[in-house]
Design an enzyme around this catalytic site. Structure first.
Site, PDB file in Angstrom:
ATOM      1  N   THR A   1       0.802  -1.232   0.000  1.00  0.00           N
ATOM      2  CA  THR A   1       0.000   0.000   0.000  1.00  0.00           C
ATOM      3  C   THR A   1       0.832   1.278   0.000  1.00  0.00           C
ATOM      4  OG1 THR A   1      -1.878  -1.068   1.071  1.00  0.00           O
ATOM      5  CG2 THR A   1      -1.735   1.313   1.294  1.00  0.00           C
TER       6      THR A   1
ATOM      7  N   LYS B   1      -6.990   5.243   5.934  1.00  0.00           N
ATOM      8  CA  LYS B   1      -5.622   4.909   6.341  1.00  0.00           C
ATOM      9  C   LYS B   1      -4.767   6.161   6.428  1.00  0.00           C
ATOM     10  CE  LYS B   1      -5.518   0.339   4.096  1.00  0.00           C
ATOM     11  NZ  LYS B   1      -4.792  -0.510   3.117  1.00  0.00           N
ATOM     12  N   ASP B   2      -3.940   6.251   7.475  1.00  0.00           N
ATOM     13  CA  ASP B   2      -3.051   7.399   7.593  1.00  0.00           C
ATOM     14  C   ASP B   2      -2.088   7.483   6.401  1.00  0.00           C
ATOM     15  OD1 ASP B   2      -1.310   5.248   8.320  1.00  0.00           O
ATOM     16  OD2 ASP B   2      -1.573   5.673  10.452  1.00  0.00           O
ATOM     17  N   ARG B   3      -1.422   6.371   6.075  1.00  0.00           N
ATOM     18  CA  ARG B   3      -0.414   6.386   5.020  1.00  0.00           C
ATOM     19  C   ARG B   3      -0.993   6.721   3.654  1.00  0.00           C
ATOM     20  NH1 ARG B   3      -1.130   1.130   6.882  1.00  0.00           N
ATOM     21  NH2 ARG B   3      -1.838  -0.449   5.376  1.00  0.00           N
TER      22      ARG B   3
ATOM     23  N   ASP C   1      -9.605  -2.949   0.210  1.00  0.00           N
ATOM     24  CA  ASP C   1      -8.442  -3.703   0.683  1.00  0.00           C
ATOM     25  C   ASP C   1      -8.787  -4.549   1.898  1.00  0.00           C
ATOM     26  OD1 ASP C   1      -5.428  -4.099   0.563  1.00  0.00           O
ATOM     27  OD2 ASP C   1      -5.612  -3.307   2.591  1.00  0.00           O
TER      28      ASP C   1
ATOM     29  N   HIS D   1      -8.726  -8.594   1.839  1.00  0.00           N
ATOM     30  CA  HIS D   1      -7.873  -9.393   2.720  1.00  0.00           C
ATOM     31  C   HIS D   1      -8.689 -10.415   3.501  1.00  0.00           C
ATOM     32  CE1 HIS D   1      -3.814  -7.853   2.395  1.00  0.00           C
ATOM     33  NE2 HIS D   1      -4.255  -6.597   2.422  1.00  0.00           N
TER      34      HIS D   1
ATOM     35  N   ASP E   1      -3.255   0.902  -5.764  1.00  0.00           N
ATOM     36  CA  ASP E   1      -1.910   0.821  -5.207  1.00  0.00           C
ATOM     37  C   ASP E   1      -1.285  -0.553  -5.430  1.00  0.00           C
ATOM     38  OD1 ASP E   1      -3.820  -0.278  -3.552  1.00  0.00           O
ATOM     39  OD2 ASP E   1      -2.943   0.459  -1.687  1.00  0.00           O
TER      40      ASP E   1
END
Length: 541
Positions: free
Chosen positions: A77, A159-161, A301, A305, A348
């Protein structure tokens, strides 16, 4: 007379100044949408059930790059988001995984971890993040630089990233979800308090409202013909569930596990609703210069998963995302005017089929036991060199060694790596093990060799990389994961729509690194500082 001439000269100067500002045609707003874990084939797998305003609109009005690939390893990611927005590769932009081991100090780092900042909007540590680990500029940074920081840039994700890295080093804001309080938060890197519009959105308690009803299928469950049966042994469950079948009792599940929202289609709904609020809150696209909004739809995502790409859950998630995208584009049409904004949509990374699904259909697949591999390597090294625990970790499919111990014991580092490679290449599911410093002498075919090199940063990557056989991965027999070089992980959708975009498609090979330079070319701004991609000229008029 002199005063009249001076006034005339001033008027001319002002006129030329205005003309200069308007000389470069640009859209009001650029929107980058990255759908987390979206395989390219999802564009077509569910195409007959997509509605007119979402994915079908992008393909019907816009331009599709049908053969867009990741050209680095691993396909994770943080790496993918950084590559899309820098036009670079991990070897250069430095984001080599969601986390990595510093090869100099041995310290493990999370990709956006920043010990110098504080959380804003929460008392938890969720906001102690920034883009400081990203070594190159992004296309969003370059837009800021091109307009002397008059453009506004905002990043949005659960998500932070996936919010921080696309927004770059210079945004007006980046926001992500903190599960502990069900609110979007940020970091003191950007601001000292949340904007009023964010507080207002958080006060609406949308996450709780979205989780107040069970997750039912959008359409009658028997019509999900592109998916396996509702209950399969390889599918994961929410905490507290005893079955993987619909309906999923989200009110009960969410009350016990706040993270569960992420693994439902509602996470994407929440993200795009917050994105609309960001457009209004910052008046994106309403000024005299181009603004940029980055959006990551992350729930695809989490669902992928947990359930795998052949589940009814993932099909339902994409059908619902399609409806959410349609509503979002309609919102932009009404606010900015159709054709006045530029959108690109990509992913991604992709994802592998679940191992159980593949094996049931007699297709090669299996699990590579990462922990056992590390233990086995250390046993082999102990037998050969008489020193234990020379290999210390194995994240990102890279093997990290204790270089200080190797030096203290006066061992030959190349010999240690060679012994590790020999052991690994004998293990089930391992196709290649590569000493990256000596990759020129390794019999690894292209494009794998170049992908390893593109992903290798000597300060942030382990010295030996493991390449699995197709269909094999390190993970669980429940659900699935990603990270490999194979097409299921690296073949991505890439769609452009809106301002100055031609309608059409190309089957020529393009790269994830080509997205940023294409946007740069369309906006007539500089490419990011580490960019290695090239503009896809067929996209724009």
């Amino acid at each position: 007379m002199t005063k009249k001439l001076s006034a005339f000269a001033l008027a001319c100067a002002m006129g030329f100044s205005v003309m200069a500002q308007q000389a470069v045609p640009r859209p009001k707003l650029v929107v980058g949408i990255v759908v987390d874990q979206m395989r390219w084939d999802y564009l077509y797998r569910y195409a007959d059930r997509y509605e007119a305003g979402g994915f079908k609109r992008m393909m019907g009005e816009g331009f599709s790059c049908e053969n867009t690939y990741i050209t680095h390893l691993p396909s994770f990611t943080a790496v993918g988001h950084s590559t899309i927005y820098t036009g670079s590769v991990p070897a250069i932009h430095g984001i080599t995984g969601n986390e990595w081991t510093d090869q100099v100090t041995g310290r493990k780092w999370y990709c956006t971890e920043d010990t110098t900042v504080q959380s804003v909007g929460t008392t938890s540590a969720a906001g102690k993040m920034s883009p400081r680990n990203l070594l190159a500029t992004t296309i969003t940074d370059e837009l800021k630089l091109a307009t002397n920081f008059r453009s506004k840039v905002v990043g949005v994700s659960l998500k932070d990233r996936a919010s921080i890295l696309p927004a770059g080093h210079t945004p007006d804001g980046a926001f992500w979800l903190d599960d502990s309080n069900g609110s979007f938060v940020t970091s003191s890197y950007y601001m000292n308090e949340l904007p009023e519009w964010v507080t207002k959105f958080n006060n609406s308690k949308e996450p709780a409202a979205l989780m107040s009803k069970p997750w039912e299928t959008l359409y009658p469950i028997k019509t999900y013909v592109q998916s396996t049966a509702d209950a399969e042994s390889w599918e994961g469950t929410f905490k507290g569930e005893t079955t993987t079948t619909f309906p999923h009792n989200m009110p009960v599940i969410y009350s016990q596990d706040r993270e569960s929202l992420r693994a439902t289609p509602s996470g994407n709904t929440l993200t795009l609703d917050f994105a609309k609020a960001a457009v209004a809150g910052y008046n994106l696209g309403g000024g005299t210069v181009t603004d940029f909004l980055t959006i990551n739809c992350a729930s695809t995502d989490y669902v992928g998963h947990q359930y795998g790409p052949n589940s009814i859950e993932i099909e339902d998630t994409y059908l619902r995302l399609d409806k959410d995208l349609s509503a979002f584009f309609s919102y932009l049409d009404q606010r900015l005017g159709k054709g006045n904004y530029l959108v690109f949509l990509s992913a991604d990374h992709g994802v592998a089929h679940s191992v159980g699904f593949m094996q049931e259909h007699k297709i090669p697949a299996g699990l590579v036991p990462g922990g056992k591999l590390l233990a086995g390597v250390n046993s082999a090294l102990l037998a050969r060199f008489g020193v234990d625990k020379l290999a210390v970790s194995g994240e990102n499919y890279h093997l990290n060694f204790d270089r200080n111990k190797i030096k203290e014991q006066k061992l030959d580092y190349d010999a240690v790596k060679k012994e590790a490679v020999m052991y690994l290449q004998q293990q089930p599911g391992v196709e290649f093990a590569v000493d990256i410093d000596n990759i020129g002498n390794s019999p690894v075919p292209e494009p794998i060799k170049s992908m390893i090199i593109n992903g290798y940063n000597p300060k942030r990557s382990g010295a030996v990389m493991i390449i699995q056989e197709p269909g094999w991965f390190q993970g669980s027999d429940k659900g699935t994961t990603h990270g490999s070089w194979n097409t299921f992980d690296t073949h991505l959708p890439l769609l452009f729509m809106g301002w100055h975009v031609k309608h059409g498609a190309t089957n020529a090979m393009t790269s994830m690194t080509d997205i940023a330079p294409t946007i740069a070319a369309m906006l007539h701004i500089q490419m990011p500082s580490g960019c290695v991609g090239k503009p896809v000229m067929e996209v724009y008029k």
